[in-house]
Design an enzyme around this catalytic site. Sequence first.
Site, PDB file in Angstrom:
ATOM      1  NE  ARG A 127      35.408 -64.424  -9.947  1.00  0.00           N
ATOM      2  CZ  ARG A 127      35.611 -63.193  -9.515  1.00  0.00           C
ATOM      3  NH1 ARG A 127      35.704 -62.958  -8.222  1.00  0.00           N
ATOM      4  NH2 ARG A 127      35.720 -62.192 -10.379  1.00  0.00           N
ATOM      5  CB  ILE A 128      40.568 -67.057  -7.745  1.00  0.00           C
ATOM      6  CG1 ILE A 128      40.512 -68.183  -6.706  1.00  0.00           C
ATOM      7  CG2 ILE A 128      41.569 -65.989  -7.304  1.00  0.00           C
ATOM      8  CD1 ILE A 128      41.773 -69.009  -6.627  1.00  0.00           C
ATOM      9  N   GLY A 129      39.139 -64.077  -8.444  1.00  0.00           N
ATOM     10  CA  GLY A 129      39.227 -62.902  -9.306  1.00  0.00           C
ATOM     11  C   GLY A 129      40.635 -62.354  -9.375  1.00  0.00           C
ATOM     12  CG  ASP A 130      41.136 -58.148 -10.214  1.00  0.00           C
ATOM     13  OD1 ASP A 130      39.970 -58.386  -9.840  1.00  0.00           O
ATOM     14  OD2 ASP A 130      41.657 -57.027 -10.077  1.00  0.00           O
ATOM     15  CB  THR A 165      38.381 -52.316  -7.212  1.00  0.00           C
ATOM     16  OG1 THR A 165      37.021 -52.712  -6.975  1.00  0.00           O
ATOM     17  CG2 THR A 165      38.400 -50.844  -7.609  1.00  0.00           C
ATOM     18  N   GLY A 166      37.357 -54.333  -9.690  1.00  0.00           N
ATOM     19  CA  GLY A 166      36.469 -54.389 -10.845  1.00  0.00           C
ATOM     20  C   GLY A 166      36.103 -55.809 -11.203  1.00  0.00           C
ATOM     21  CD1 TRP A 167      33.902 -59.577 -14.296  1.00  0.00           C
ATOM     22  CD2 TRP A 167      32.611 -58.273 -15.565  1.00  0.00           C
ATOM     23  NE1 TRP A 167      32.985 -60.384 -14.902  1.00  0.00           N
ATOM     24  CE2 TRP A 167      32.176 -59.619 -15.699  1.00  0.00           C
ATOM     25  CE3 TRP A 167      31.947 -57.278 -16.272  1.00  0.00           C
ATOM     26  CZ2 TRP A 167      31.109 -59.978 -16.520  1.00  0.00           C
ATOM     27  CZ3 TRP A 167      30.887 -57.641 -17.085  1.00  0.00           C
ATOM     28  CH2 TRP A 167      30.465 -58.972 -17.206  1.00  0.00           C
ATOM     29  N   GLY A 168      36.871 -58.972 -12.212  1.00  0.00           N
ATOM     30  CA  GLY A 168      38.172 -59.614 -12.139  1.00  0.00           C
ATOM     31  C   GLY A 168      38.602 -60.377 -13.364  1.00  0.00           C
ATOM     32  CB  THR A 196      37.926 -55.205  -4.390  1.00  0.00           C
ATOM     33  OG1 THR A 196      37.361 -56.419  -4.869  1.00  0.00           O
ATOM     34  CG2 THR A 196      39.411 -55.389  -4.189  1.00  0.00           C
TER      35      THR A 196
END
Length: 335
Positions: free
Chosen positions: A229-232, A252-255, A201
């Site tokens: 799927r949608i992350g952060d 940025t990371g594991w959403g 990201t």
Amino acid sequence: MSKPIAALLAIFALFPLALSAQPAPEETEPVRWSLAIHGGAGTLKRENMTSEQEEAYRCSLQAALDAGAEVLASGGDALQAVEAAIVLLEDDPLFNAGRGSVFTWEGANEMDASIMDGRTRAAGAVAGVTTVRHPIHLARAVMDDGRHVFLSGAGAEQFATAKGLERMPPAWFATERRRKQLEVMKSRQLSALDVEYKFGTVGAVARDQAGHLAAGTSTGGMTGKRWGRIGDAPVIGAGTWADDRSCAVSATGWGEFFIRAGVAQAICDRVRLAGEGVQQASDTVIAEVAEMGGDGGVIVMSNAGEAVFSFNSAGMYRGRADSSGTNEVAIFAQD
């Protein structure tokens, strides 16, 4: 009065004069503008990267940093600087945003982005777009339009058409490197995090010469993501937040964990409501993410122009520059 006492008093009488003769401490000029960027966090170890790969990443980060810094140095606003930095990263296949985004389980590239204005807390976000060359521009268009904050899928694509934004065929976003990651994931029955443990990201935060803040984030999500799927990254308050009263954040990371912790807004709330410094607030919230089992990082800009990084992974592609002459890029935790 004895001669010894008189001599001692004479010596003491000299002290005020000596103190007044000392030069006044130099005042540090306040930062007029400041910028920070990131290109993802994860297991980034020097021994796993060739010198050529490392140089390529550093050059790309520097180019994005220069683009945003040029806007700020010439008097442009924070939103313009954030966009200027992110569009270069979206076009760079080294990063998981725009061209070079990871593949979904079905073999498509679906992109998300968000942006926020610290002056008014106006925000725009998009998810699941497949043909918009610069998702960050689309997020900005949603914000400027003002009727909505978050658009997704076909509706977001229609909105892009109405706004005349540049489009590219879906194949333009695909790269062989990302396709192989999906193939490895499927053939070895790995999780998305096991394929290539990096979160590519991209994002930027800025303070302009007028003292206003902005933040933006753009991503292709996770390798092999399913079911829309949608992350952060496009979630205002989780992956992006900006408020002139406190700070601006891009994550940025594991959403999934960043959404659950409301990372971006949580950091700014700690600054504004608890009076914490941006580094302390960032470290505290990232520690909460780690306690839940997630990892990644943030870039944070204070309303005074202090740019900080916080991450609990082995590295994060990052950089910062400001009007005082700071200009640096880094990859590994020990940099």
